[in-house]
Design an enzyme around this catalytic site. Structure first.
Site, PDB file in Angstrom:
ATOM      1  N   CYS A  27       0.848  -1.183   0.000  1.00  0.00           N
ATOM      2  CA  CYS A  27       0.000   0.000   0.000  1.00  0.00           C
ATOM      3  C   CYS A  27       0.889   1.240   0.000  1.00  0.00           C
ATOM      4  CB  CYS A  27      -0.939   0.003   1.203  1.00  0.00           C
ATOM      5  SG  CYS A  27      -0.121   0.337   2.763  1.00  0.00           S
ATOM      6  N   CYS A  30       2.830   1.875   3.199  1.00  0.00           N
ATOM      7  CA  CYS A  30       3.962   0.965   3.390  1.00  0.00           C
ATOM      8  C   CYS A  30       5.126   1.369   2.488  1.00  0.00           C
ATOM      9  CB  CYS A  30       3.537  -0.487   3.140  1.00  0.00           C
ATOM     10  SG  CYS A  30       2.699  -1.215   4.573  1.00  0.00           S
ATOM     11  N   CYS A 122      -3.030  -4.677   1.194  1.00  0.00           N
ATOM     12  CA  CYS A 122      -1.568  -4.569   1.215  1.00  0.00           C
ATOM     13  C   CYS A 122      -0.933  -5.882   1.675  1.00  0.00           C
ATOM     14  CB  CYS A 122      -1.156  -3.423   2.133  1.00  0.00           C
ATOM     15  SG  CYS A 122       0.614  -3.326   2.417  1.00  0.00           S
ATOM     16  N   CYS A 125       1.115  -4.820   5.395  1.00  0.00           N
ATOM     17  CA  CYS A 125       0.392  -4.403   6.604  1.00  0.00           C
ATOM     18  C   CYS A 125      -0.988  -5.052   6.701  1.00  0.00           C
ATOM     19  CB  CYS A 125       0.294  -2.888   6.688  1.00  0.00           C
ATOM     20  SG  CYS A 125      -0.785  -2.160   5.446  1.00  0.00           S
ATOM     21  N   ASP A 358      -4.566  -9.158  64.847  1.00  0.00           N
ATOM     22  CA  ASP A 358      -5.357 -10.390  64.808  1.00  0.00           C
ATOM     23  C   ASP A 358      -6.838 -10.037  64.748  1.00  0.00           C
ATOM     24  OD1 ASP A 358      -3.127 -11.958  64.926  1.00  0.00           O
ATOM     25  OD2 ASP A 358      -3.170 -12.175  67.107  1.00  0.00           O
TER      26      ASP A 358
HETATM   27 ZN    ZN Z   1       0.567  -1.519   3.849  1.00  0.00          ZN
END
Ligand code: ZN
Length: 543
Positions: A27, A30, A122, A125, A358
């Site tokens: 893409c 990217c 893509c 990714c 206690d």
């Molecule tokens: Zn991508």
């Protein structure tokens, strides 16, 4: 067709890499990542716009080689625009005649079948930087945050990605490694902008806008975690298990051995040739994009401290459960925690205190310091007045306990409570029974005893949960108040951790000296009150 104002920060030398990445099915965002673009605005513009710009950019390479005249550029833009959205696959074939290495492995699908721009996911990714990275997702994230009605000023966005993204990233890196290194674009895989980073750069502003302008920052007490999964490609990681078996050790708590950490480790170890033998390069075309699995909000803990009194001789400090069965209906910590949890709208708590009494011992005087960690508070701030009201709510909810000095403290301040605890002094009042009748003057000598050192073997009553040991503890001073021939009140100022009951009855000679020896008669303890715990924390709050 109009282009956005942002000029992509790419240079001529990037062109072959851009071309190679686009052809591989990356893409636009990217592509920017692999070109090491750190201009955040470039990621923020719509992915389709960037894609068009990139396509125009590489066409200009092809059509006009070294020519940089505006005329030439415009021409190539036009060409790219008219052609790109229609038929990317043919473009790929045309632009990447050398890209035959990929085709045999990758299968014919992505090469021959026309790829629709809408469904083109893509290869690296898996759609996270495409349609999963835009205003629709920002609205979803903002809705999830609003639904939990947290109070916050800033938030930090965190992203959890499927582990196979690392495999795909590695494959893509190998695909362009030679070129990017030759061009001096990227020296190492670590220089490539991470998917996470690109996602945040794109989304932060959008999420901030949806939440009414709240600042989305890199560090905040409030974290919104977005988790993506992609089942269809989970098997991408599997070949690594046989290639790098020592990286994938089964762990009890993890669903799969293919954790992101393990995958990253394996990818660092595996030689390129071995990787390429088992995994396609570039990665294959996925048929669907990731799904947004979960949006989780988490606020860091808030710490609250104060002092408590316990007025009841049948109330344990913490829930008393034996063999899974509850012995007492309530406890100090529950009585305090319930109103605090609801005021801070927290999911849970951890309670700690300076020592403990206690179940049958009262804690009087200024009370015992305590602190609570409140987990995932949806409201993290309270004014002084609100804290005062909260204290009042606790105090009116039960007559068994009372709190004072209730305040918000820091995590660091909490350790002050435990600091030097052993050296602190505690004051007690015990009601003593004597077997032999006594007179006022028989117990008067007790007032003169100072700094009496005791040897205490671990008491029989706690031996089931504590190791056998002899501990030395000091009684700093004592005083006796005659009541009747068989009873008197004994006041004690002792070192913290002294076992008072055992000092009185002797615990079958396990505590020496003891009160039986001192009075030369059997003695027992009928009632015990803690009068003060001398820890100067938390600071007193004036009424
Ligand atoms: Zn991508």
């Amino acid at each position: 067709m109009t282009f956005p104002d942002i000029m992509l920060p790419l240079k001529d030398k990037d062109k072959p890499i851009v071309q190679k990445l686009l052809s591989a099915g990356c893409c636009a965002r990217c592509v920017l990542r692999f070109c090491c673009t750190r201009v955040q605005a470039a990621y923020r513009q719509p992915e389709q716009d960037t894609l068009k710009e990139l396509q125009a950019f590489i066409c200009s390479t092809e059509d006009s080689a070294a020519s940089e005249s505006t005329q030439e550029k415009d021409k190539s833009h036009d060409a790219a625009v008219s052609e790109a959205p229609e038929d990317p696959p043919s473009k790929r074939a045309k632009l990447d005649p050398s890209g035959t290495d990929a085709q045999s492995e990758e299968g014919a699908a992505s090469v021959d079948k026309p790829r629709d721009k809408e469904t083109h996911v893509c290869v690296v990714c898996l759609g996270i930087l495409q349609e999963l990275c835009g205003s629709t997702q920002a609205v979803k994230i903002a809705e999830a945050v609003k639904a939990e009605s947290y109070e916050f000023d800033t938030l930090v966005l965190s992203v959890s990605l499927p582990a196979q993204l690392c495999v795909r990233e590695h494959s893509c890196w190998l695909h362009v490694k030679k070129e990017v290194r030759e061009k001096g674009l990227v020296l190492d895989k670590d220089d490539v902008i991470q998917v996470k980073e690109a996602f945040k750069w794109t989304m932060q502003g959008l999420v901030a806008k949806e939440l009414g302008g709240v600042a989305v920052v890199t560090k905040s007490a409030f974290e919104v975690g977005v988790e993506f999964t992609h089942e269809a490609t989970d098997s991408d990681c599997h070949f690594l298990a046989s290639a790098c078996p020592d990286c994938f050790k089964p762990t009890k708590n993890k669903e799969s051995v293919f954790t992101r950490m393990a995958v990253v480790k394996a990818l660092e170890k595996i030689p390129d040739a071995r990787f390429l033998k088992h995994y396609p390069c570039p990665p294959t075309q996925p048929s669907s994009c990731c799904s947004l699995q979960d949006i989780q909000c988490l606020h860091v803990s808030v710490f609250v401290a104060g002092r408590y009194n316990k007025f009841c001789r049948s109330l344990p400090q913490t829930p008393w459960v034996i063999d899974g069965e509850r012995r007492m209906e309530s406890s100090v910590e529950e009585l305090i925690a319930a109103p605090v949890l609801s005021a801070f709208r927290a999911d849970g708590f951890n309670f700690s205190s300076s020592g403990r009494e206690d179940v049958d011992v009262r804690t009087l005087g200024n009370g015992r310091p305590f602190a609570m960690e409140l987990l995932n508070p949806h409201k993290s701030r309270q004014s002084r007045v609100e804290m005062k009201q909260l204290q009042e709510t606790i105090n009116t909810s039960s007559d068994k306990i009372r709190v004072r000095d209730l305040q918000i403290v820091s995590r660091e301040a909490m350790s002050r409570m435990k600091e030097g605890e052993e050296e602190k002094t505690k004051s007690y009042t015990a009601l003593i029974w004597t077997q032999k009748p006594i007179q006022r003057e028989d117990i008067a000598f007790i007032d003169d005893i100072k700094e009496l050192t005791l040897d205490q073997k671990t008491p029989l009553r706690v031996l089931h949960r504590r190791a056998l040991a002899v501990r030395q503890r000091v009684i700093h001073s004592m005083n006796a108040r005659f009541l009747d021939p068989h009873h008197f009140y004994l006041g004690l100022k002792t070192q913290a951790g002294t076992y008072i009951k055992e000092f009185v009855h002797g615990d079958f000679g396990r505590t020496k000296p003891n009160l039986c020896q001192l009075l030369k008669t059997d003695t027992d303890i009928l009632e015990l009150d803690v009068e003060s715990v001398d820890v100067d924390w938390p600071p007193a709050i004036p009424e």
